[in-house]
Design a protein around this motif. Structure first.
Motif, PDB file in Angstrom:
ATOM      1  N   ARG A   1      98.746  16.556 -45.493  1.00  0.00           N
ATOM      2  CA  ARG A   1      99.430  17.424 -46.455  1.00  0.00           C
ATOM      3  C   ARG A   1      98.380  17.809 -47.484  1.00  0.00           C
ATOM      4  NH1 ARG A   1     104.405  14.366 -48.560  1.00  0.00           N
ATOM      5  NH2 ARG A   1     105.094  14.565 -46.404  1.00  0.00           N
ATOM      6  N   THR A   2      98.402  19.028 -47.955  1.00  0.00           N
ATOM      7  CA  THR A   2      97.422  19.401 -48.979  1.00  0.00           C
ATOM      8  C   THR A   2      98.072  20.228 -50.083  1.00  0.00           C
ATOM      9  OG1 THR A   2      95.218  20.306 -49.407  1.00  0.00           O
ATOM     10  CG2 THR A   2      96.578  21.528 -47.843  1.00  0.00           C
TER      11      THR A   2
ATOM     12  N   ILE B   1     101.561  22.371 -49.917  1.00  0.00           N
ATOM     13  CA  ILE B   1     102.480  22.252 -51.062  1.00  0.00           C
ATOM     14  C   ILE B   1     101.815  22.854 -52.285  1.00  0.00           C
ATOM     15  CG2 ILE B   1     103.650  20.634 -52.613  1.00  0.00           C
ATOM     16  CD1 ILE B   1     104.527  19.122 -50.325  1.00  0.00           C
ATOM     17  N   GLU B   2     102.567  23.679 -53.003  1.00  0.00           N
ATOM     18  CA  GLU B   2     102.045  24.276 -54.235  1.00  0.00           C
ATOM     19  C   GLU B   2     102.179  23.266 -55.367  1.00  0.00           C
ATOM     20  OE1 GLU B   2     102.521  28.610 -54.865  1.00  0.00           O
ATOM     21  OE2 GLU B   2     103.570  28.027 -56.694  1.00  0.00           O
TER      22      GLU B   2
ATOM     23  N   ASP C   1     105.261  19.730 -61.793  1.00  0.00           N
ATOM     24  CA  ASP C   1     106.039  20.263 -60.663  1.00  0.00           C
ATOM     25  C   ASP C   1     105.438  19.883 -59.307  1.00  0.00           C
ATOM     26  OD1 ASP C   1     106.949  21.451 -62.909  1.00  0.00           O
ATOM     27  OD2 ASP C   1     106.633  23.518 -62.279  1.00  0.00           O
ATOM     28  N   ASN C   2     106.299  19.389 -58.437  1.00  0.00           N
ATOM     29  CA  ASN C   2     106.004  19.183 -57.004  1.00  0.00           C
ATOM     30  C   ASN C   2     105.108  17.996 -56.665  1.00  0.00           C
ATOM     31  OD1 ASN C   2     107.626  21.244 -56.203  1.00  0.00           O
ATOM     32  ND2 ASN C   2     105.988  22.722 -55.846  1.00  0.00           N
TER      33      ASN C   2
ATOM     34  N   VAL D   1      98.419  12.423 -60.615  1.00  0.00           N
ATOM     35  CA  VAL D   1      98.340  12.083 -59.186  1.00  0.00           C
ATOM     36  C   VAL D   1      98.542  10.577 -58.986  1.00  0.00           C
ATOM     37  CG1 VAL D   1      96.786  12.003 -57.182  1.00  0.00           C
ATOM     38  CG2 VAL D   1      96.895  14.068 -58.590  1.00  0.00           C
ATOM     39  N   LEU D   2      97.913   9.754 -59.819  1.00  0.00           N
ATOM     40  CA  LEU D   2      98.035   8.295 -59.685  1.00  0.00           C
ATOM     41  C   LEU D   2      99.468   7.826 -59.918  1.00  0.00           C
ATOM     42  CD1 LEU D   2      94.745   7.179 -61.489  1.00  0.00           C
ATOM     43  CD2 LEU D   2      95.280   6.842 -59.069  1.00  0.00           C
ATOM     44  N   LYS D   3     100.118   8.386 -60.938  1.00  0.00           N
ATOM     45  CA  LYS D   3     101.516   7.990 -61.224  1.00  0.00           C
ATOM     46  C   LYS D   3     102.429   8.368 -60.065  1.00  0.00           C
ATOM     47  CE  LYS D   3     101.066   8.252 -66.237  1.00  0.00           C
ATOM     48  NZ  LYS D   3     101.040   9.207 -67.352  1.00  0.00           N
ATOM     49  N   ALA D   4     102.261   9.590 -59.567  1.00  0.00           N
ATOM     50  CA  ALA D   4     103.091  10.042 -58.440  1.00  0.00           C
ATOM     51  C   ALA D   4     102.843   9.171 -57.208  1.00  0.00           C
ATOM     52  CB  ALA D   4     102.794  11.509 -58.130  1.00  0.00           C
TER      53      ALA D   4
END
Length: 342
Positions: free
Chosen positions: A32-33, A62-63, A70-71, A111-114
């Protein structure tokens, strides 16, 4: 080769991002990118086709933007690993360094939290040699993963942004109660095979030499690493249990310089034509020119400096085998010629 694991690569349109996706697909992973706009999806597909990928059933787009929430939860959902490659890179020095520092730091933490919330096993983050080698006197020093750039010293905004973002990532892991693991890759100047027209600043140096736009070369010494080897190192670090909590310097053996690169390209005129300059700028002239051309300031500050860098850790711990800088530069030039002819 089928692999049930799913890997998220942030910043799929980037030079390292697309090569990493290419290798993951070749190894059979589901990929996934993220990209800031889905309008650039076809660009990634074209680059992957240029790299030899024929089937796109194992890649998803994925945007998601590092400056927005968001996302990101959607992007990491169901992923085993995250390769956080995306980072803002300036065309020139910004008026305010925070234009780079804040998105780099906040984006990394986002990014780390997600990833932690989604139960990801490990994040491999692309940092930079900039976070290692810019506040220690290089004389009689061999740089290793133990070294850190001091963000409180006088630094270019990009170098400071990479240092601050990496420090924030390690702080997040240290203060975090969860199971998320972090590994960091610190590459030097990245060259290598180009798959599309959007060129990185390192590759632009080779293009300027090939086209004759660079009329003379400053005596700038630096280390080189191949983009394919950087992608390979991310994947090795992703899978190796020993890589947990480690940094890895990504560099070929030995340093080179712009005059040496020009000399290498001139030695193969049947391949690259005869536009590559043989003129070398004296240091004093670069220093004078840097007063009038701000983009030369960072060059003039590094004149006469050679930084010795050890790549032993990645070789010994992960079995990494980087190409030599000469092969990387020739492959860079050949791929530029192909892209320009197509």
């Amino acid at each position: 080769m089928e692999n049930k694991e799913t890997v998220l690569v942030t910043g799929g349109t980037g030079f390292v991002g697309v090569h990493t996706i290419l290798q993951l697909l070749q190894k059979g992973y589901n990929v996934r990118t993220t990209l800031r706009s889905l309008k650039r999806k076809d660009e990634i597909i074209t680059m992957l086709k240029n790299g030899g990928i024929a089937s796109f059933e194992h890649i998803e787009f994925i945007e998601a933007d590092l400056t927005k929430d968001d996302n990101w939860d959607k992007a990491v959902k169901g992923c085993d690993y995250v390769l956080h490659v995306a980072s803002p890179f300036p065309q020139g020095e910004p008026k305010d360094e925070n234009e780079l520092i804040i998105p780099a730091k906040k984006g990394t933490l986002r990014v780390l939290k997600a990833a932690e919330n989604a139960g990801v096993k490990r994040v491999v983050m692309t940092s930079s040699f900039g976070a290692v080698g810019y506040s220690i006197d290089p004389k009689n020093h061999v740089f290793t993963e133990q070294d850190w750039t001091d963000p409180n010293t006088n630094l270019a905004a990009y170098i400071k942004s990479k240092t601050v973002a990496e420090l924030a990532a390690w702080d997040f892991i240290k203060n975090n109660e969860g199971n998320l693991e972090l590994t960091v890759i610190n590459p030097v100047g990245i060259f290598g095979t180009v798959l599309g027209n959007d060129l990185s600043s390192s590759v632009q140096l080779v293009e300027q030499l090939l086209t004759g736009k660079m009329k003379a070369t400053p005596k700038l010494n630096f280390s080189v690493v191949d983009v394919r080897d950087v992608a390979d190192l991310h994947i090795l670090a992703m899978k190796n249990p020993e890589a947990k909590g480690q940094r890895f310097l990504a560099a070929s053996d030995g340093a080179t310089s712009l005059p040496k690169i020009a000399e290498l390209l001139r030695s193969q005129p049947h391949k690259f034509g005869n536009k590559v300059t043989s003129k070398v700028l004296p240091d004093w002239l670069v220093k004078i020119l840097s007063v009038f051309k701000p983009e030369l300031k960072s060059v003039s500050s590094q004149l006469g400096i050679t930084k010795k860098i050890s790549n032993d850790k990645a070789k010994k711990m992960l079995g990494w085998q980087p190409r030599n800088w000469e092969a990387t530069i020739v492959d860079t030039a050949e791929s530029l010629m192909r892209i320009n002819q197509s």
